[in-house]
Design a protein around this motif. Structure first.
Motif, mmCIF file in Angstrom:
data_model
loop_
_atom_site.group_PDB
_atom_site.id
_atom_site.type_symbol
_atom_site.label_atom_id
_atom_site.label_comp_id
_atom_site.label_asym_id
_atom_site.label_seq_id
_atom_site.Cartn_x
_atom_site.Cartn_y
_atom_site.Cartn_z
ATOM 1 N N LEU A 1 0.827 -1.196 0.000
ATOM 2 C CA LEU A 1 0.000 0.000 0.000
ATOM 3 C C LEU A 1 0.866 1.253 0.000
ATOM 4 O O LEU A 1 0.582 2.228 -0.698
ATOM 5 N N ARG A 2 1.952 1.219 0.769
ATOM 6 C CA ARG A 2 2.853 2.366 0.818
ATOM 7 C C ARG A 2 3.553 2.568 -0.539
ATOM 8 O O ARG A 2 3.719 3.699 -0.997
ATOM 9 N N ILE A 3 3.945 1.468 -1.156
ATOM 10 C CA ILE A 3 4.570 1.565 -2.473
ATOM 11 C C ILE A 3 3.600 2.189 -3.475
ATOM 12 O O ILE A 3 3.976 3.077 -4.255
ATOM 13 N N CYS A 4 2.342 1.756 -3.454
ATOM 14 C CA CYS A 4 1.334 2.314 -4.364
ATOM 15 C C CYS A 4 1.159 3.811 -4.130
ATOM 16 O O CYS A 4 1.091 4.599 -5.085
ATOM 17 N N ALA A 5 1.113 4.220 -2.876
ATOM 18 C CA ALA A 5 0.932 5.628 -2.555
ATOM 19 C C ALA A 5 2.097 6.464 -3.069
ATOM 20 O O ALA A 5 1.904 7.531 -3.675
ATOM 21 N N LEU A 6 3.316 6.009 -2.863
ATOM 22 C CA LEU A 6 4.488 6.772 -3.291
ATOM 23 C C LEU A 6 4.622 6.788 -4.812
ATOM 24 O O LEU A 6 5.027 7.801 -5.401
ATOM 25 N N VAL A 7 4.287 5.678 -5.456
ATOM 26 C CA VAL A 7 4.327 5.650 -6.918
ATOM 27 C C VAL A 7 3.301 6.619 -7.501
ATOM 28 O O VAL A 7 3.584 7.342 -8.474
ATOM 29 N N ILE A 8 2.126 6.671 -6.914
ATOM 30 C CA ILE A 8 1.103 7.608 -7.383
ATOM 31 C C ILE A 8 1.590 9.045 -7.237
ATOM 32 O O ILE A 8 1.415 9.875 -8.146
ATOM 33 N N CYS A 9 2.228 9.363 -6.119
ATOM 34 C CA CYS A 9 2.776 10.711 -5.922
ATOM 35 C C CYS A 9 3.840 11.022 -6.972
ATOM 36 O O CYS A 9 3.876 12.128 -7.544
ATOM 37 N N MET A 10 4.708 10.052 -7.241
ATOM 38 C CA MET A 10 5.786 10.266 -8.199
ATOM 39 C C MET A 10 5.237 10.468 -9.612
ATOM 40 O O MET A 10 5.647 11.389 -10.331
ATOM 41 N N VAL A 11 4.313 9.612 -10.023
ATOM 42 C CA VAL A 11 3.763 9.704 -11.379
ATOM 43 C C VAL A 11 2.931 10.979 -11.537
ATOM 44 O O VAL A 11 2.993 11.646 -12.581
ATOM 45 N N THR A 12 2.157 11.337 -10.519
ATOM 46 C CA THR A 12 1.380 12.577 -10.582
ATOM 47 C C THR A 12 2.289 13.777 -10.785
ATOM 48 O O THR A 12 1.997 14.674 -11.586
ATOM 49 N N ALA A 13 3.411 13.819 -10.071
ATOM 50 C CA ALA A 13 4.353 14.933 -10.209
ATOM 51 C C ALA A 13 4.999 14.953 -11.585
ATOM 52 O O ALA A 13 5.432 16.008 -12.060
ATOM 53 N N ALA A 14 5.068 13.809 -12.233
ATOM 54 C CA ALA A 14 5.600 13.768 -13.597
ATOM 55 C C ALA A 14 4.615 14.346 -14.600
ATOM 56 O O ALA A 14 4.960 14.548 -15.762
ATOM 57 N N GLY A 15 3.399 14.619 -14.151
ATOM 58 C CA GLY A 15 2.383 15.198 -15.019
ATOM 59 C C GLY A 15 2.357 16.701 -14.946
ATOM 60 O O GLY A 15 3.262 17.396 -15.422
ATOM 61 N N THR A 16 1.338 17.255 -14.289
ATOM 62 C CA THR A 16 1.135 18.704 -14.293
ATOM 63 C C THR A 16 2.313 19.501 -13.758
ATOM 64 O O THR A 16 2.760 20.450 -14.407
ATOM 65 N N PRO A 17 2.889 19.225 -12.575
ATOM 66 C CA PRO A 17 4.005 20.060 -12.101
ATOM 67 C C PRO A 17 5.183 20.093 -13.063
ATOM 68 O O PRO A 17 5.715 21.157 -13.370
#
Length: 736
Positions: free
Chosen positions: A545-561
């Motif tokens: 679950l922690r891995i999924c959360a951190l991956v989502i944060c990383m991929v999201t930041a690769a988008g709009t920011p």
């Protein structure tokens, strides 16, 4: 005060007088916001902060202003639009039960200072963004105004049409129906009547600013409803106003990789529609809840639905699709039909049908079923082959996959809701995800000569961002991820995009003979970074679950920011900062001579609003062969209807079947009318002038003398009333 000072300074720097700013601000405050606020306090009795009440009041005020102006203008008394705010004040002063609404309630408590500053900074950012990307390139005065974005004179012409006529028609082709969302132009026409501010000042400088300010506040309100916190709402608002597609290429992205933010000035109908749609979402979140709600809420919902149906045509179809899915999910959960969702769907469907077959007259405006047409255009732009490129099915499907991946990257936070599956059945989640899916389907399945099907995608951006933030918050809390860990993961995502851009170095458009498979390399590289991150976290014995959360944060930041950084630091990322660009791919027209500006203004001052004009300007300056018929300056400057000027955006032209033809370059369909019109300027004669006057009712000629045939002389057949440089105005008298 910071926002007011910023707005005043920026507008003063770009040619807005103190008088115009004061009169317009007074009208928005006293003629729209305050009366709307009073009715919100009566009809929508729920705890809101004062800024939220004002923003809701502004949207209701806009809606009631338009619904008042339409009959007032139809009666020939446009100033009667002031009856609704004056009547509101009279009612709220005369009725004892309503007097206490002037003070309001304090049930929502005080707004935190940090939230007020964040909201103010968001508005200030938008003002700065507008100054750099719009004001700087769109002038108020001649000749620089002649280089305006191609659609601006069209919008200005519609304001003139709504200022003097109801029901409106297409002003550039007399008698042609107006199959367009024109409510925002009606607002600017009403504002011009009340304040005396020139329509071009409203369009180019003032009208959209209060809309954007109110929209920021309302998105914050929706964000709090969805995410349950102000921090979540702030993240959602930030991601909405900073949104841009995650293109990993060097160069300027196009097509499906050039998403537009909500703060569009060149499409005032989109911004106005987004503003009016926001309170609809707020109301639906409340109405689809478990508690019984007052009837006044339904009144506000009905008014806003009627207003949004004429503000932007793309919102109601998506809302209907979302509500259908809400009805199905709620029926499956409770084994009975959800009456409130059905009622909302019924109101939406009624407004949608009336808009399509009543307001727009069934016009398609060039929108047809053409699966993946936007992908084919994008692929042609990416490869440098253009629209004429022959593309394979595999290539089209590949770029479609990249398009979907771009959306997944930007809003992958929504996947966090899978950590709590029950949340996926919440009405607001179902509504937003269904609207987004419908928007994606419409963008991919429909075709339009100007890629306007992309507006279906744009409508749900703010709310999809809120669901994404909500999902990130849910999975982060459940996995126990700290804010520091999320920031590190986001930093890795942004850094990864920079490294991928530099190492892959895929520059678009591709060079001659370059294999198009290189377009997929950056995305494959990002997948490799994600897999590497997963392996590292697995080796560190992190929970799934922690891995999924951190991956989502990383991929999201690769988008709009990351994509936003590419715009503000173009040299670093090898891309080009975007200002106002023509999405149709044409360059700005050459500056139009000063004489056209003077002649158009003189004609407006000395003619009757019902007078019909004939002109010999049909093509944009510099685009005569082939003729680009997006020419609207005569109608825009004179505020008068023209027998034939530019016909590109008429329903007849847009809906014509012409595979492989550019709509702007199609000839005018009524050959007799265009022949009679042009004969007056190419071979003037008493018979030609008399025919134009008696058969079509033309009373004035707006002439670009550079485009007349050599030796042609109109002065023998019409009365010269005004001349400025190469432009002249002639009057056709009854004795001609």
């Amino acid at each position: 005060m910071a926002v007011i000072a910023c707005v005043g300074g920026v507008l003063g720097s770009y040619g807005v007088s103190v008088r115009d700013l004061a009169f317009f601000s007074g009208y928005v405050a006293l003629g729209i916001a305050l009366p709307g606020l009073l009715w919100i306090r009566v009809l929508y009795r729920r705890a809101h902060t004062l800024p939220e009440e004002i923003a809701l009041g502004v949207t209701l005020g806009y809606a009631l202003e338009i619904l008042t102006y339409i009959p007032a203008r139809a009666l020939g008394q446009p100033l009667l639009v002031a009856a609704w705010p004056i009547g509101t004040y009279a009612i709220f002063l005369a009725v004892p039960q309503l007097r206490r609404r002037w003070k309001g309630a304090s049930r929502a408590g005080r707004t935190p200072l940090w939230w007020s500053w964040c909201t103010a900074l968001a508005v200030i950012y938008l003002v700065g963004w507008i100054a750099v990307n719009f004001y700087r390139t769109q002038a108020l005065t001649w000749p620089a105004i002649g280089r305006s974005y191609v659609d601006m004179p069209f919008h200005l012409a519609l304001i003139g049409e709504l200022k003097h006529h109801m029901p409106p028609t297409m002003p550039g082709v007399a008698g042609e129906p107006l199959g367009y969302h024109w409510f925002v132009h009606a607002h600017m026409a009403a504002a011009s009547w009340i304040t005396g501010v020139e329509p071009r000042v409203l369009l180019y400088r003032l009208a959209v600013l209060p809309m954007l300010a109110a929209l920021v506040v309302l998105l914050g309100l929706v964000g709090r409803r969805v995410t349950g916190s102000r921090m979540g709402a702030l993240a959602a608002v930030a991601s909405t106003i900073l949104i841009t597609a995650p293109s990993f290429y060097l160069g300027t992205a196009t097509g499906v990789f050039s998403w537009r933010a909500i703060q569009s000035w060149v499409s005032p109908s989109q911004t106005f529609g987004a503003l009016l749609f926001a309170p609809i979402v707020v109301l639906l979140i409340d109405l689809l809840g478990r508690r019984r709600q007052p009837r006044g809420w339904w009144v506000v919902l009905g008014i806003m639905l009627v207003a949004v149906m004429g503000a932007k045509a793309t919102f109601l179809p998506l809302l209907a699709a979302g509500l259908v899915m809400v009805v199905l999910v709620e029926a499956a959960r409770s084994f009975c039909l959800p009456r409130r969702a059905l009622a909302a769907l019924g109101l939406t469907a009624t407004c949608l049908l009336f808009a399509q077959f009543g307001l727009y007259g069934g016009a398609r405006q060039g929108l047809v079923v053409d699966p993946l047409s936007i992908i084919r255009v994008t692929l042609g732009d990416l490869t440098g082959a253009g629209d004429a490129a022959e593309v394979s099915t595999a290539s089209v499907l590949g770029v479609t996959l990249l398009c979907v991946l771009s959306g997944v990257i930007t809003w992958c936070g929504a996947l966090g809701l899978l950590s709590r599956p029950r949340l996926l059945a919440q009405p607001v989640v179902v509504l937003v995800l269904s609207m987004s899916a419908a928007g994606l389907g419409a963008a991919l399945m429909l075709g339009h000569p100007h890629l306007s099907q992309g507006y279906f995608l744009q409508a749900s951006y703010p709310y999809l961002a809120m669901i994404a933030v909500y999902g990130i918050g849910c999975i982060a809390r459940r996995a126990g991820v700290t804010l520091r860990a999320m920031a590190i993961a986001a930093g890795i995502g942004v850094t990864a995009v920079y490294v991928i851009r530099m190492l892959c170095a895929v520059k678009i458009p591709l060079g001659p003979g370059e294999d198009e498979t290189v377009l997929y390399l950056p995305y494959i590289a990002l997948l490799g970074v994600v897999l590497l991150g997963v392996l590292v976290m697995r080796a560190a014995r992190q929970s799934k679950l922690r891995i999924c959360a951190l991956v989502i944060c990383m991929v999201t930041a690769a988008g709009t920011p990351a994509a936003w950084f590419a715009n503000v630091m173009p040299d670093l990322y090898g891309s080009q900062a975007a200002s106002v660009r023509d999405p149709y791919g044409t360059a700005p027209a050459p500056a139009i001579p000063k004489g056209a500006f003077a002649a158009g203004n003189w004609l407006r001052a000395h003619s009757d609003p019902d007078d019909l004009i004939a002109t010999n300007t049909h093509c944009r300056w510099g685009y005569e062969s082939p003729c680009d018929s997006r020419e609207f300056w005569a109608t825009a400057l004179s505020e008068r209807r023209v027998l034939v000027e530019g016909w590109a955006y008429t329903a007849t032209n847009m809906d014509s079947r012409s595979p492989g033809k550019v709509k702007e370059n199609l000839p005018f369909w009524d050959r007799e009318r265009i022949r009679a019109n042009d004969a007056v300027f190419q071979a003037p004669s008493s018979d030609a002038v008399r025919y134009l006057r008696d058969h079509y009712g033309v009373r004035w000629l707006f002439v670009d003398e550079r485009r007349m045939s050599a030796g042609a002389d109109l002065s023998a057949f019409a009365q010269l009333r005004f001349r400025s440089e190469d432009h002249a105005v002639y009057q056709l008298s009854d004795m001609t």
